[in-house]
Motif scaffolding. Structure first.
Motif, short mmCIF file in Angstrom:
data_model
loop_
_atom_site.label_atom_id
_atom_site.label_comp_id
_atom_site.label_asym_id
_atom_site.label_seq_id
_atom_site.Cartn_x
_atom_site.Cartn_y
_atom_site.Cartn_z
N GLU A 77 0.84 -1.20 0.00
CA GLU A 77 0.00 0.00 0.00
C GLU A 77 0.88 1.25 0.00
OE1 GLU A 77 -2.51 -0.25 3.41
OE2 GLU A 77 -3.58 -2.03 2.70
N TYR A 78 0.33 2.33 -0.56
CA TYR A 78 1.08 3.59 -0.66
C TYR A 78 0.27 4.76 -0.12
CZ TYR A 78 5.02 1.73 -3.29
OH TYR A 78 6.15 1.04 -3.64
N ALA A 79 0.99 5.72 0.45
CA ALA A 79 0.41 6.99 0.88
C ALA A 79 0.86 8.07 -0.11
CB ALA A 79 0.86 7.34 2.28
N PHE A 80 0.02 9.09 -0.29
CA PHE A 80 0.33 10.20 -1.19
C PHE A 80 0.00 11.52 -0.49
CE2 PHE A 80 -0.33 6.69 -4.08
CZ PHE A 80 0.60 6.90 -5.08
N ARG A 81 0.77 12.53 -0.81
CA ARG A 81 0.40 13.88 -0.41
C ARG A 81 0.69 14.83 -1.57
NH1 ARG A 81 4.72 14.33 4.60
NH2 ARG A 81 6.63 14.66 3.39
N LEU A 82 -0.24 15.74 -1.79
CA LEU A 82 -0.16 16.68 -2.91
C LEU A 82 -0.12 18.10 -2.40
CD1 LEU A 82 -1.86 16.65 -6.31
CD2 LEU A 82 -2.26 18.63 -4.83
N THR A 83 0.85 18.86 -2.92
CA THR A 83 0.98 20.28 -2.59
C THR A 83 0.72 21.10 -3.85
OG1 THR A 83 2.63 19.83 -0.87
CG2 THR A 83 2.55 22.07 -1.76
N SER A 87 -3.59 3.57 0.17
CA SER A 87 -4.20 3.34 -1.14
C SER A 87 -3.59 2.10 -1.78
CB SER A 87 -4.00 4.54 -2.07
OG SER A 87 -2.65 4.64 -2.49
N THR A 88 -4.35 1.51 -2.69
CA THR A 88 -3.85 0.44 -3.55
C THR A 88 -3.55 1.05 -4.91
OG1 THR A 88 -5.13 -1.27 -2.40
CG2 THR A 88 -4.42 -1.75 -4.64
N VAL A 89 -2.34 0.81 -5.42
CA VAL A 89 -1.88 1.47 -6.64
C VAL A 89 -1.81 0.48 -7.80
CG1 VAL A 89 -0.02 2.82 -7.69
CG2 VAL A 89 -0.53 3.09 -5.25
N ALA A 104 1.05 10.97 -30.60
CA ALA A 104 1.07 12.38 -30.21
C ALA A 104 1.81 12.61 -28.90
CB ALA A 104 -0.36 12.90 -30.09
N GLU A 105 1.65 11.67 -27.96
CA GLU A 105 2.21 11.85 -26.62
C GLU A 105 3.37 10.91 -26.31
OE1 GLU A 105 1.46 14.01 -24.27
OE2 GLU A 105 -0.38 14.94 -25.00
N GLY A 106 3.52 9.84 -27.10
CA GLY A 106 4.55 8.86 -26.80
C GLY A 106 4.10 7.91 -25.69
N LYS A 107 5.05 7.19 -25.12
CA LYS A 107 4.73 6.25 -24.06
C LYS A 107 4.54 6.97 -22.74
CE LYS A 107 6.19 1.95 -21.87
NZ LYS A 107 7.21 0.88 -21.77
N LYS A 108 3.53 6.54 -21.98
CA LYS A 108 3.24 7.14 -20.68
C LYS A 108 2.94 6.05 -19.66
CE LYS A 108 -0.12 9.62 -22.35
NZ LYS A 108 -1.27 10.56 -22.44
N TRP A 109 3.17 6.39 -18.40
CA TRP A 109 2.78 5.53 -17.29
C TRP A 109 1.64 6.22 -16.55
CZ3 TRP A 109 8.48 6.41 -16.33
CH2 TRP A 109 9.25 5.53 -17.10
N LYS A 110 0.50 5.56 -16.50
CA LYS A 110 -0.64 6.10 -15.77
C LYS A 110 -0.77 5.40 -14.42
CE LYS A 110 -5.65 6.83 -15.88
NZ LYS A 110 -6.90 6.67 -16.65
N TYR A 111 -0.71 6.19 -13.35
CA TYR A 111 -0.84 5.66 -12.00
C TYR A 111 -2.23 5.95 -11.46
CZ TYR A 111 4.11 4.59 -11.76
OH TYR A 111 5.34 4.04 -11.98
N THR A 112 -2.85 4.92 -10.91
CA THR A 112 -4.16 5.05 -10.29
C THR A 112 -4.09 4.54 -8.86
OG1 THR A 112 -5.28 4.70 -12.41
CG2 THR A 112 -6.60 4.41 -10.42
N ALA A 113 -4.49 5.38 -7.91
CA ALA A 113 -4.48 5.01 -6.49
C ALA A 113 -5.91 4.98 -5.99
CB ALA A 113 -3.65 6.01 -5.68
N ASP A 114 -6.40 3.78 -5.67
CA ASP A 114 -7.72 3.63 -5.08
C ASP A 114 -7.59 3.81 -3.57
OD1 ASP A 114 -9.74 2.61 -7.25
OD2 ASP A 114 -7.86 1.57 -7.65
N VAL A 115 -8.23 4.84 -3.06
CA VAL A 115 -8.05 5.22 -1.65
C VAL A 115 -8.72 4.21 -0.73
CG1 VAL A 115 -8.41 7.05 0.04
CG2 VAL A 115 -7.93 7.64 -2.35
N LEU A 116 -8.00 3.84 0.33
CA LEU A 116 -8.50 2.90 1.33
C LEU A 116 -8.83 3.61 2.62
CD1 LEU A 116 -5.83 0.09 0.81
CD2 LEU A 116 -8.09 0.24 -0.25
N LYS A 117 -9.61 2.98 3.45
CA LYS A 117 -9.99 3.54 4.74
C LYS A 117 -8.76 3.64 5.65
CE LYS A 117 -12.80 2.49 8.84
NZ LYS A 117 -13.29 3.86 9.04
N PRO A 118 -8.44 4.81 6.17
CA PRO A 118 -7.29 4.95 7.09
C PRO A 118 -7.66 4.47 8.49
CG PRO A 118 -8.38 7.06 6.84
CD PRO A 118 -9.11 6.10 5.93
#
Length: 232
Positions: free
Chosen positions: A93-99, A113-115, A124-138
């Motif tokens: 599991e991973y934690a995130f913080r955004l500023t 979260s589960t990532v 047009a954009e080339g190769k990308k990595w899309k990260y999705t974090a499904d938030v879990l109950k803390p």
């Protein structure tokens, strides 16, 4: 004019410990996310209605919202995945913080979260990595909590070093009335404090671009200054 939490954000992440405990270290995303890819999306909780004859509601109840946090990074030459995966599955599991771009504005904290990761490509954009974090109950409180990085006035909010060792250091000025303390998240970036000035020095970097977080505390408040050091 109102100071809004829009613009280019800063994203930090850390791997949770056992049973979803808080990360011991935070890593700043070293690459700027793809434009308009950084999103926190709620899904409204299920609505339950208790109706009476005639169709009116006698009572209404909502389940709690759920949340998904997303961002994309371009897989440019020399870059590695910020969080490794196996066919899209990320262990633990991973934690995130955004500023926000203005670090004095309120961002958010996701404690658990589960990532998952998706490798995408288009011409047009080339190769990308899309990260999705499904938030879990803390363990306590809301799934998404408010977070403000710059609670304590400091200047500057980030430092950039070349790959060579810097034994002179660069200064961070703190506006405070009480004693100032500072801690570095990485051993290669060391700190010393003299009155209201924090000096950061770096060892030589023989690898890729790296980051460290300097946590500065005074007056019961904390601010985080991010240190970037160029790689070879």
């Amino acid at each position: 004019m109102a100071q809004l939490s829009w613009g280019k954000p800063s994203i930090e992440f850390g791997k949770c410990g056992a049973n979803g405990s808080a990360p011991t270290t935070w890593t700043k995303l070293a690459y700027d996310p793809v434009e308009n890819s950084t999103k926190l999306t709620p899904t409204k909780g299920e609505k339950k209605e208790a109706k009476v004859e005639g169709g009116e509601n006698e009572a209404v109840k909502y389940a709690k919202n759920t949340y998904v946090f997303e961002f994309e990074v371009r897989a440019a030459l020399g870059r590695t995945k910020p969080i490794e995966d196996v066919d899209g599955v990320v262990e633990g599991e991973y934690a995130f913080r955004l500023t926000p771009e203005n670090p004095e504005c309120e961002g958010f904290l996701i404690e658990r979260s589960t990532v998952s990761v998706e490798d995408t490509f288009d011409t047009a954009e080339g190769k990308k990595w899309k990260y999705t974090a499904d938030v879990l109950k803390p363990k306590t409180g809301n799934q998404v909590k408010p977070y403000t990085a710059q609670q304590l006035p400091v200047t500057p909010s980030s430092l950039v070093f070349e790959k060579e060792a810097d034994t002179t250091g660069k200064a961070i000025t703190v506006t405070a009335t009480s004693t100032v303390s500072a801690v570095s998240s990485e051993s290669w970036a060391t700190v010393t404090v003299a009155s209201k000035t924090v000096t950061v020095k770096t060892a030589a970097n023989t690898g890729a671009l790296r980051t460290a977080n300097i946590s500065i505390t005074a007056d019961g408040k904390t601010s985080v200054v991010t240190v970037y050091q160029a790689g070879v």
